[in-house]
Design a protein around this motif. Structure first.
Motif, PDB file in Angstrom:
ATOM      1  N   UNK A  45     -45.518 -50.015 -45.597  1.00 35.36           N
ATOM      2  CA  UNK A  45     -44.298 -50.668 -46.085  1.00 35.36           C
ATOM      3  C   UNK A  45     -44.675 -51.857 -46.968  1.00 35.36           C
ATOM      4  N   UNK A  46     -45.258 -51.556 -48.120  1.00 39.78           N
ATOM      5  CA  UNK A  46     -45.674 -52.595 -49.062  1.00 39.78           C
ATOM      6  C   UNK A  46     -44.488 -53.055 -49.903  1.00 39.78           C
ATOM      7  N   UNK A  47     -44.674 -54.162 -50.626  1.00 38.75           N
ATOM      8  CA  UNK A  47     -43.609 -54.634 -51.504  1.00 38.75           C
ATOM      9  C   UNK A  47     -43.277 -53.580 -52.559  1.00 38.75           C
ATOM     10  N   UNK A  48     -44.308 -52.893 -53.049  1.00 39.36           N
ATOM     11  CA  UNK A  48     -44.076 -51.860 -54.056  1.00 39.36           C
ATOM     12  C   UNK A  48     -43.248 -50.717 -53.480  1.00 39.36           C
ATOM     13  N   UNK A  49     -43.588 -50.302 -52.251  1.00 36.76           N
ATOM     14  CA  UNK A  49     -42.853 -49.206 -51.613  1.00 36.76           C
ATOM     15  C   UNK A  49     -41.420 -49.618 -51.310  1.00 36.76           C
ATOM     16  N   UNK A  50     -41.248 -50.822 -50.795  1.00 33.43           N
ATOM     17  CA  UNK A  50     -39.903 -51.320 -50.476  1.00 33.43           C
ATOM     18  C   UNK A  50     -39.077 -51.442 -51.748  1.00 33.43           C
ATOM     19  N   UNK A  51     -39.725 -51.900 -52.821  1.00 33.55           N
ATOM     20  CA  UNK A  51     -39.036 -52.057 -54.090  1.00 33.55           C
ATOM     21  C   UNK A  51     -38.452 -50.750 -54.605  1.00 33.55           C
ATOM     22  N   UNK A  52     -39.140 -49.652 -54.375  1.00 34.32           N
ATOM     23  CA  UNK A  52     -38.626 -48.350 -54.814  1.00 34.32           C
ATOM     24  C   UNK A  52     -37.328 -48.003 -54.079  1.00 34.32           C
ATOM     25  N   UNK A  67     -43.190 -63.907 -48.029  1.00 32.46           N
ATOM     26  CA  UNK A  67     -44.254 -63.274 -47.245  1.00 32.46           C
ATOM     27  C   UNK A  67     -43.713 -62.024 -46.555  1.00 32.46           C
ATOM     28  N   UNK A  68     -44.636 -61.133 -46.250  1.00 36.68           N
ATOM     29  CA  UNK A  68     -44.253 -59.898 -45.567  1.00 36.68           C
ATOM     30  C   UNK A  68     -43.692 -60.220 -44.181  1.00 36.68           C
ATOM     31  N   UNK A  69     -44.275 -61.218 -43.511  1.00 35.01           N
ATOM     32  CA  UNK A  69     -43.795 -61.590 -42.173  1.00 35.01           C
ATOM     33  C   UNK A  69     -42.376 -62.145 -42.212  1.00 35.01           C
ATOM     34  N   UNK A  70     -42.032 -62.851 -43.294  1.00 34.74           N
ATOM     35  CA  UNK A  70     -40.667 -63.372 -43.409  1.00 34.74           C
ATOM     36  C   UNK A  70     -39.672 -62.219 -43.565  1.00 34.74           C
ATOM     37  N   UNK A  71     -40.112 -61.149 -44.233  1.00 29.45           N
ATOM     38  CA  UNK A  71     -39.250 -59.980 -44.355  1.00 29.45           C
ATOM     39  C   UNK A  71     -39.106 -59.269 -43.008  1.00 29.45           C
ATOM     40  N   UNK A  72     -40.199 -59.162 -42.286  1.00 27.40           N
ATOM     41  CA  UNK A  72     -40.153 -58.532 -40.964  1.00 27.40           C
ATOM     42  C   UNK A  72     -39.228 -59.324 -40.044  1.00 27.40           C
ATOM     43  N   UNK A  73     -39.373 -60.639 -40.047  1.00 30.23           N
ATOM     44  CA  UNK A  73     -38.513 -61.482 -39.227  1.00 30.23           C
ATOM     45  C   UNK A  73     -37.049 -61.350 -39.653  1.00 30.23           C
TER      46      UNK A  73
END
Length: 220
Positions: A45-52, A67-73
């Motif tokens: 679940x990278x930023x590139x994958x999420x962006x798609x 940050x990725x953790x801020x998105x998870x939270x």
């Protein structure tokens, strides 16, 4: 930019009356994150994958979640708020205490039927609860809120039935037991999808109803 009325109510749970364009963009990203998570898994679940999934470039994702953790939270908080809104909707539509309790039983299944991608976020939340004290505190807070809601409804059910709890029991313990039944059935169904939503809801309601019947007796 505006979302549908349901999502607007979810955002109001998170941000109060001051919902901004940024909050709405974040909600779109968090829904995309959940979809990416359930289809690709946590590791991919990278930023590139999420962006798609969101229809956005990775730098735009990074603007809203540094940050990725801020998105998870954020995803945990968002999905939990969705579940709370579905529960409150069901209770508000019910007319009797028994119907209100059944709405609570139905809510986890209604949630995952409407938003099946949220399964992955909830599973990740359980994993992080086992790792981080902060999330364990959030989990306890959610459970206690649910227990208080169940307890208030149970009190009315027992009063209306002109019965009383058996002497060795108390409302708090019964509320915890009912909540544990609901969570147990929902977790099993979430993991296996071994029956239809309707059957799973019927099974948990039958178990809760049986538990209540065994816990009360006629007033002496």
């Amino acid at each position: 930019m505006s979302l549908n009325p349901f999502n607007e109510r979810v955002l109001s749970r998170l941000h109060g009356s001051k919902i901004t364009k940024k909050h709405r963009k974040q909600a779109v990203i968090l829904e995309a994150f959940a979809q990416c998570l359930i289809e690709k898994g946590l590791a991919d679940a990278s930023y590139a994958a999420i962006g798609k999934y969101a229809g956005m470039e990775p730098p735009h994702i990074g603007y809203y979640f540094s940050t990725w953790n801020s998105m998870l939270d954020g995803s945990f908080r968002y999905v939990i708020a969705v579940g709370q809104e579905i529960t409150v909707e069901g209770i508000a539509a019910a007319n009797t205490p028994f119907e209100k309790l059944k709405a609570i039983c139905d809510a986890p299944f209604d949630h995952l039927k409407r938003f099946p991608e949220h399964v992955a976020v909830l599973a990740a939340f359980q994993l992080e609860c086992s790792r981080q004290r902060t999330y364990r505190g959030t989990h306890r807070s959610i459970r206690k809120q649910g227990q208080r809601r169940i307890k208030a409804i149970l009190k009315q059910i027992i009063f209306d039935s002109e019965k009383t709890l058996k002497s060795e029991l108390d409302l708090s313990s019964l509320s915890i037991a009912i909540q544990s039944l609901i969570v147990g059935y929902a977790t099993e169904w979430m993991a296996t999808k071994s029956s239809s939503t309707t059957k799973a809801q019927g099974d948990v309601w039958k178990a809760v109803h049986t538990l209540i019947n065994g816990a009360v007796e006629k007033q002496k």
